[in-house]
Design a protein around this motif. Structure first.
Motif, mmCIF file in Angstrom:
data_model
loop_
_atom_site.group_PDB
_atom_site.id
_atom_site.type_symbol
_atom_site.label_atom_id
_atom_site.label_comp_id
_atom_site.label_asym_id
_atom_site.label_seq_id
_atom_site.Cartn_x
_atom_site.Cartn_y
_atom_site.Cartn_z
ATOM 1 N N ARG A 96 3.944 7.540 2.702
ATOM 2 C CA ARG A 96 4.335 6.684 1.586
ATOM 3 C C ARG A 96 3.809 5.274 1.787
ATOM 4 O O ARG A 96 3.856 4.738 2.900
ATOM 5 N N PRO A 97 3.301 4.633 0.719
ATOM 6 C CA PRO A 97 2.804 3.254 0.855
ATOM 7 C C PRO A 97 3.941 2.284 1.145
ATOM 8 O O PRO A 97 5.082 2.492 0.732
ATOM 9 N N ARG B 292 2.456 -3.747 3.463
ATOM 10 C CA ARG B 292 1.686 -2.516 3.314
ATOM 11 C C ARG B 292 0.238 -2.751 3.697
ATOM 12 O O ARG B 292 -0.277 -3.867 3.600
ATOM 13 N N PRO C 35 -3.866 -2.040 3.069
ATOM 14 C CA PRO C 35 -4.682 -1.826 1.857
ATOM 15 C C PRO C 35 -4.810 -0.334 1.569
ATOM 16 O O PRO C 35 -4.926 0.482 2.490
ATOM 17 N N THR C 36 -4.758 0.031 0.301
ATOM 18 C CA THR C 36 -4.915 1.427 -0.082
ATOM 19 C C THR C 36 -6.351 1.689 -0.525
ATOM 20 O O THR C 36 -7.063 0.776 -0.951
ATOM 21 N N PHE C 37 -6.771 2.928 -0.387
ATOM 22 C CA PHE C 37 -8.138 3.297 -0.755
ATOM 23 C C PHE C 37 -8.289 3.277 -2.269
ATOM 24 O O PHE C 37 -7.482 3.851 -2.995
ATOM 25 N N HIS C 38 -9.324 2.627 -2.734
ATOM 26 C CA HIS C 38 -9.610 2.588 -4.169
ATOM 27 C C HIS C 38 -11.119 2.538 -4.355
ATOM 28 O O HIS C 38 -11.772 1.565 -4.004
#
Length: 211
Positions: free
Chosen positions: A150-151, A200, A202-205
């Motif tokens: 979970r982020p 958090r 960084p999330t992949f985008h």
């Protein structure tokens, strides 16, 4: 009185099993599970990480060699199940014991690996495996997205930073007890900070044509 290193690892590991089993039962409160279901989830959480670690290290699984760990997990689950049925628990009560269990299992896992002369980087990752995998089993069994996925949780990140801190301090001669305490505090502090301040990674985008 001086505590032998092996005794320290033993009792920290026992505490980790108990705390993680308690956490698992608390998280199943709204799932309508009976005692058997709670025992399955609690033991999977409390014993799962260490089991996978030992299998990867090709050593005897810790709770098969010493059934006291299994008994400890069973008692923790049963006691929590009974108390939780009689006491109204606040929402999110499992967060603190979960962070404690993660911290304890992380440093124990890293220490066990180092004792078998595993290189420091691999030992740190085995600390993460020990700390995280039981929680993954718990969440899968109660049909939740694993917390580590979970982020905004810094779950595995906190575990890895704590394992690295433990290894670094012990390597520099800080003493095992000091190193374990410091590593555990890093895990615990980062985990609670992530929850409190919504930290958090960084999330992949992937950039699309319109980006």
């Amino acid at each position: 009185m001086t505590v032998a290193p092996q005794d320290l690892i033993y009792w920290v590991g026992m505490a980790a099993v108990a705390v993680t089993a308690v956490t698992a039962v608390l998280e199943t409160e709204d799932k309508g599970m009976d005692l058997v279901g709670a025992i399955i989830v609690g033991l999977a959480a409390g014993l799962g990480g260490g089991t996978l670690r030992d299998l990867l290290l090709t050593r005897q699984v810790f709770w098969l060699g010493d059934p006291a760990y299994l008994v400890c997990g069973l008692v923790a689950v049963a006691a929590t199940f009974v108390v939780a049925r009689r006491v109204r628990l606040p929402a999110g009560v499992f967060v603190i014991p979960d962070a404690i269990g993660l911290a304890l299992f992380t440093v124990v896992g890293a220490r066990v690996a180092l004792a078998l002369d595993v290189p420091w980087l691999a030992a740190s990752l085995l600390g993460v495996v020990t700390g995280v995998f039981g929680g993954v089993l718990r969440d899968v069994l109660v049909n939740e997205v694993p917390l580590v996925m979970r982020p905004g949780t810094l779950y595995a990140t906190a575990s890895w930073c704590g394992a690295l801190a433990f290894i670094a301090i012990e390597t520099l001669g800080g003493g095992e007890a000091v190193a374990m305490a410091a590593g555990g505090l890093v895990v615990f502090g980062m985990r609670l900070a992530a929850i409190r301040y919504r930290l958090r990674l960084p999330t992949f985008h992937s950039r699309g044509p319109s980006d």
